[in-house]
Motif scaffolding. Sequence first.
Motif, mmCIF file in Angstrom:
data_model
loop_
_atom_site.group_PDB
_atom_site.id
_atom_site.type_symbol
_atom_site.label_atom_id
_atom_site.label_comp_id
_atom_site.label_asym_id
_atom_site.label_seq_id
_atom_site.Cartn_x
_atom_site.Cartn_y
_atom_site.Cartn_z
ATOM 1 N N THR A 121 0.828 -1.204 0.000
ATOM 2 C CA THR A 121 0.000 0.000 0.000
ATOM 3 C C THR A 121 0.863 1.256 0.000
ATOM 4 N N GLU A 122 1.904 1.277 0.828
ATOM 5 C CA GLU A 122 2.797 2.440 0.890
ATOM 6 C C GLU A 122 3.486 2.671 -0.455
ATOM 7 N N LEU A 123 3.974 1.618 -1.064
ATOM 8 C CA LEU A 123 4.661 1.746 -2.359
ATOM 9 C C LEU A 123 3.717 2.271 -3.432
ATOM 10 N N LEU A 124 2.477 1.794 -3.417
ATOM 11 C CA LEU A 124 1.507 2.236 -4.419
ATOM 12 C C LEU A 124 1.185 3.719 -4.268
ATOM 13 N N TYR A 125 1.013 4.184 -3.039
ATOM 14 C CA TYR A 125 0.736 5.606 -2.839
ATOM 15 C C TYR A 125 1.937 6.462 -3.246
ATOM 16 N N ARG A 126 3.133 5.981 -2.974
ATOM 17 C CA ARG A 126 4.323 6.720 -3.400
ATOM 18 C C ARG A 126 4.387 6.796 -4.923
ATOM 19 N N LEU A 127 4.083 5.691 -5.585
ATOM 20 C CA LEU A 127 4.091 5.671 -7.048
ATOM 21 C C LEU A 127 3.056 6.640 -7.597
ATOM 22 N N TRP A 128 1.862 6.610 -7.034
ATOM 23 C CA TRP A 128 0.785 7.481 -7.519
ATOM 24 C C TRP A 128 1.131 8.956 -7.300
ATOM 25 N N GLN A 141 12.407 7.318 -10.416
ATOM 26 C CA GLN A 141 11.768 6.760 -9.223
ATOM 27 C C GLN A 141 10.519 5.971 -9.578
ATOM 28 N N LYS A 142 9.782 6.441 -10.581
ATOM 29 C CA LYS A 142 8.563 5.749 -11.003
ATOM 30 C C LYS A 142 8.871 4.329 -11.456
ATOM 31 N N GLU A 143 9.918 4.181 -12.266
ATOM 32 C CA GLU A 143 10.281 2.855 -12.753
ATOM 33 C C GLU A 143 10.770 1.959 -11.615
ATOM 34 N N MET A 144 11.563 2.525 -10.717
ATOM 35 C CA MET A 144 12.096 1.738 -9.605
ATOM 36 C C MET A 144 10.981 1.319 -8.648
ATOM 37 N N LEU A 145 10.043 2.247 -8.365
ATOM 38 C CA LEU A 145 8.940 1.915 -7.462
ATOM 39 C C LEU A 145 8.059 0.814 -8.048
ATOM 40 N N PHE A 146 7.816 0.863 -9.352
ATOM 41 C CA PHE A 146 6.985 -0.177 -9.964
ATOM 42 C C PHE A 146 7.645 -1.540 -9.815
ATOM 43 N N ARG A 147 8.944 -1.609 -9.956
ATOM 44 C CA ARG A 147 9.643 -2.882 -9.786
ATOM 45 C C ARG A 147 9.629 -3.333 -8.330
ATOM 46 N N CYS A 148 9.707 -2.388 -7.393
ATOM 47 C CA CYS A 148 9.562 -2.739 -5.972
ATOM 48 C C CYS A 148 8.160 -3.267 -5.678
ATOM 49 N N ILE A 149 7.158 -2.675 -6.325
ATOM 50 C CA ILE A 149 5.775 -3.130 -6.166
ATOM 51 C C ILE A 149 5.617 -4.550 -6.690
ATOM 52 N N LEU A 150 6.177 -4.822 -7.860
ATOM 53 C CA LEU A 150 6.113 -6.179 -8.411
ATOM 54 C C LEU A 150 6.804 -7.170 -7.482
ATOM 55 N N ASP A 151 7.941 -6.766 -6.937
ATOM 56 C CA ASP A 151 8.657 -7.637 -6.001
ATOM 57 C C ASP A 151 7.789 -7.967 -4.793
ATOM 58 N N GLU A 152 7.126 -6.952 -4.220
ATOM 59 C CA GLU A 152 6.261 -7.179 -3.062
ATOM 60 C C GLU A 152 5.079 -8.060 -3.431
ATOM 61 N N VAL A 153 4.492 -7.830 -4.604
ATOM 62 C CA VAL A 153 3.372 -8.671 -5.066
ATOM 63 C C VAL A 153 3.799 -10.123 -5.163
ATOM 64 N N PHE A 154 4.947 -10.372 -5.769
ATOM 65 C CA PHE A 154 5.394 -11.750 -5.979
ATOM 66 C C PHE A 154 5.756 -12.427 -4.664
#
Length: 270
Positions: A121-128, A141-154
């Motif tokens: 949730t925190e990563l998604l709000y930061r991305l948005w 940062q947008k690209e890096m955050l999206f990859r961090c989000i994918l990592d957390e999802v997986f």
Amino acid sequence: MEIELNRLIAHYASLFFKVQGVYRYTIVPGTSGKGRTSPYPGIIFPMNGQAQYHFNGVSYYAKPSNVILGGANMALDTRVVGNTKWEYILVLYQVFYPEEGDVCLSKLHTELTVGHSTRLTELLYRLWNISDLPGGLPAFQKEMLFRCILDEVFVCARNHSEKGDGMLFEKVSSYIQEHYMESLSIHDLALQNGINDNQLYYIFLKNAGMGAGQYLATYRLNRAREMLITGNSSVKEIAINVGYPDPLYFSRSFRKRFGCSPSDFRKNQE
């Protein structure tokens, strides 16, 4: 459309992709619609409420404990269910170069159970929050955050696919999200699930990266932040609505979490 999780992770690892758009939507109950998905594949991250999606006729039930992967240019039917507003963040991304093997994200639709991850949730709000900012640093940062989000999802999806404490974490975290505005005791939560406080702490630490008490506080403060952005209630009313009967303690907790008082945070959004 089912796909083995490790195959999906390996496929993402082999790709070069770029975020094309980040969108946050709030839709009232009872709303429905038909159309087509975008020219890019995307991921739906439910934040609140529930909705039913049909990708090319295949049904998925979207709620905050799962994420939906949708392909490009697909027939899409949606319907908001229940009595709560449907809130979600959508991330669209472009895949470069032909995809090898039998997995193609532009043609794939599936869902992953991830549970209730505060970090996600925190990563998604930061991305948005940074998605529309100009300049090279926000773009990076947008690209890096999206990859961090994918990592957390997986990671979350893998934890929930394994036997163990995942189901109990799902049960207790869901209860917290439904009753966070009430007077909750971590000790009572442990007792009603047949475990002790230490066991509950380690189950949450394993699945959410924090203890149950911190999870509850973080969830309450995140909901308060949303209310400050989207509503007109006073700080005192918001404090009570998220389970803090003492507004002073709420303000101190909010400042410690977000670096400013609730009032200053609201002013900064104007």
